[in-house]
Design a protein around this motif. Structure first.
Motif, short mmCIF file in Angstrom:
data_model
loop_
_atom_site.label_atom_id
_atom_site.label_comp_id
_atom_site.label_asym_id
_atom_site.label_seq_id
_atom_site.Cartn_x
_atom_site.Cartn_y
_atom_site.Cartn_z
N GLN A 22 0.86 -1.17 0.00
CA GLN A 22 0.00 0.00 0.00
C GLN A 22 0.91 1.23 0.00
N LYS A 23 0.31 2.41 -0.04
CA LYS A 23 1.10 3.63 -0.11
C LYS A 23 1.68 4.03 1.24
N ASP A 24 1.07 3.56 2.33
CA ASP A 24 1.54 3.92 3.67
C ASP A 24 2.28 2.76 4.31
N GLU A 25 2.64 2.98 5.56
CA GLU A 25 3.52 2.07 6.28
C GLU A 25 2.88 0.71 6.56
N ILE A 26 3.68 -0.36 6.38
CA ILE A 26 3.28 -1.72 6.75
C ILE A 26 4.01 -2.09 8.03
N PHE A 27 3.27 -2.55 9.05
CA PHE A 27 3.87 -2.86 10.34
C PHE A 27 4.24 -4.34 10.47
N VAL A 28 3.37 -5.23 9.99
CA VAL A 28 3.57 -6.66 10.21
C VAL A 28 3.22 -7.44 8.95
N VAL A 29 4.03 -8.45 8.66
CA VAL A 29 3.74 -9.44 7.62
C VAL A 29 3.72 -10.80 8.31
N LYS A 30 2.67 -11.58 8.09
CA LYS A 30 2.58 -12.87 8.79
C LYS A 30 2.03 -13.96 7.88
N TRP A 31 2.78 -15.05 7.78
CA TRP A 31 2.33 -16.21 7.01
C TRP A 31 1.24 -16.95 7.77
N ARG A 220 11.95 -5.34 13.14
CA ARG A 220 12.15 -6.30 14.21
C ARG A 220 10.85 -6.97 14.63
N ARG A 221 9.71 -6.38 14.28
CA ARG A 221 8.43 -7.00 14.60
C ARG A 221 7.88 -7.80 13.44
N ALA A 222 8.50 -7.67 12.27
CA ALA A 222 7.77 -8.10 11.09
C ALA A 222 8.46 -9.15 10.24
N ILE A 223 9.64 -9.66 10.66
CA ILE A 223 10.29 -10.72 9.90
C ILE A 223 9.55 -12.02 10.19
N LEU A 224 8.97 -12.62 9.16
CA LEU A 224 8.18 -13.83 9.34
C LEU A 224 8.65 -14.93 8.41
N LEU A 225 8.90 -16.12 8.98
CA LEU A 225 9.26 -17.27 8.17
C LEU A 225 8.02 -17.92 7.59
N SER A 226 8.12 -18.39 6.35
CA SER A 226 7.06 -19.21 5.79
C SER A 226 7.05 -20.54 6.53
N PRO A 227 5.89 -21.07 6.92
CA PRO A 227 5.86 -22.32 7.67
C PRO A 227 6.29 -23.53 6.87
N ALA A 228 6.25 -23.45 5.54
CA ALA A 228 6.57 -24.63 4.73
C ALA A 228 7.64 -24.35 3.68
N LEU A 229 7.84 -23.08 3.32
CA LEU A 229 8.75 -22.74 2.25
C LEU A 229 10.05 -22.19 2.81
N ALA A 230 11.13 -22.33 2.05
CA ALA A 230 12.43 -21.81 2.47
C ALA A 230 12.51 -20.33 2.13
N SER A 231 11.68 -19.53 2.77
CA SER A 231 11.63 -18.12 2.48
C SER A 231 11.16 -17.36 3.69
N PHE A 232 11.40 -16.03 3.68
CA PHE A 232 10.89 -15.18 4.74
C PHE A 232 10.49 -13.86 4.13
N SER A 233 9.61 -13.12 4.84
CA SER A 233 9.07 -11.87 4.32
C SER A 233 9.32 -10.75 5.32
N VAL A 234 9.66 -9.57 4.80
CA VAL A 234 9.84 -8.39 5.63
C VAL A 234 9.24 -7.20 4.92
N PRO A 235 8.86 -6.16 5.68
CA PRO A 235 8.49 -4.91 5.01
C PRO A 235 9.72 -4.28 4.39
N ASN A 236 9.58 -3.69 3.22
CA ASN A 236 10.68 -2.98 2.59
C ASN A 236 10.98 -1.71 3.37
N LEU A 237 12.23 -1.24 3.30
CA LEU A 237 12.63 -0.08 4.09
C LEU A 237 11.95 1.21 3.64
N ASN A 238 11.30 1.22 2.46
CA ASN A 238 10.54 2.43 2.12
C ASN A 238 9.10 2.33 2.64
N LYS A 239 8.84 1.27 3.44
CA LYS A 239 7.65 1.13 4.29
C LYS A 239 6.40 0.61 3.58
#
Length: 255
Positions: A22-31, A220-239
């Motif tokens: 979205q255009k504004d800040e993302i706080f959390v990403v969760k699988w 630090r609140r938003a790094i989330l591991l995929s429960p089944a895939l070898a990947s993780f998701s974070v918000p980009n630094l431009n938010k």
């Protein structure tokens, strides 16, 4: 994209997918722990439900209907089935979702609801006013509240609270103990009787140094591991983006 490890050191990771959340800040990403192809993002007046399809993602906005108005969404927890989700709002409400549709809201805190953790038979939540709430598994009844106060600290505590009722920014429960991270850098252990033990406290100097990159407060609140895939998701630094990274590529860069 670079993942910051310290003020002087950066590690480059390979982004396998980048989506504008979205255009504004993302706080959390969760699988979704039940369906590894689904995830949720929350942020400034924002909740989106994502499904991985091929090499990309499709998304749907949460539908509030006439039940409530949108507000900043600050945390997420999942229910016992893949379509049930809970989000904590800046208005102190708990939002209960079935798929992408809001089912009901529950007034859980007076101030913003920053953190929650799902249990086998309920939820534990924390907010700005420094109160921990233990709720039943349907989010219909608050079973107990714990107030973070200096007078409740046990003799085994390592120091004192900087202030009474510090905002709770992280929470988890296991083996009958609640662990809490506060805005003041304190890590607390709370037992069922309400006794609080201060386990450790980040000093003011360290907190000042950590503020050199304000973005890390959100990462630090938003790094989330995929429960089944070898990947993780974070918000980009431009938010306003989130990135999905190859875990193995990231590890190779660390070696």
């Amino acid at each position: 994209m670079y993942v910051f490890l310290s003020k002087r050191q950066c590690v480059k990771a390979e982004a396998v997918h980048l989506d504008r959340g979205q255009k504004d800040e993302i706080f959390v990403v969760k699988w979704n722990p039940i369906d590894a192809n689904k995830l949720i993002t929350v942020g400034v007046e924002h909740i989106k439900f994502w499904t991985q399809a091929g090499g990309g993602f499709t998304s749907s906005q949460g539908t509030f209907g006439k039940i409530a108005k949108n507000c900043d969404m600050l945390c997420i927890a999942f229910g016992k089935t893949e379509d049930i989700t809970y989000s904590g709002g800046s208005d102190g409400n708990m939002f209960v979702w079935a798929g992408t549709n809001l089912q009901k809201i529950v007034k859980a805190h007076e101030g913003p609801l920053f953190a929650m953790h799902s249990l086998d038979k309920g939820f534990v939540i924390g907010g700005k006013e420094g109160v921990i709430g233990l709720w039943d598994d349907q989010f219909e009844r608050c079973l107990k509240n714990y107030h973070i106060k200096q007078e409740k600290l046990s003799p085994q505590s390592r120091g004192r609270l900087l202030t009474d009722s510090p905002a709770i920014r992280a929470i988890v429960m296991g083996h009958g103990k609640i662990l809490v991270g506060t805005r003041n850098g304190e890590i607390l252990q709370v037992d069922k009787a309400g006794s609080i033990t201060l386990l450790t406290q980040v000093c003011i100097l360290t907190l000042t140094l950590l503020n050199f990159c304000n973005e890390l407060v959100h990462v630090r609140r938003a790094i989330l591991l995929s429960p089944a895939l070898a990947s993780f998701s974070v918000p980009n630094l431009n938010k306003s983006f989130f990135c999905t990274f190859s875990f193995f590529s990231f590890l190779m860069d660390l070696l």
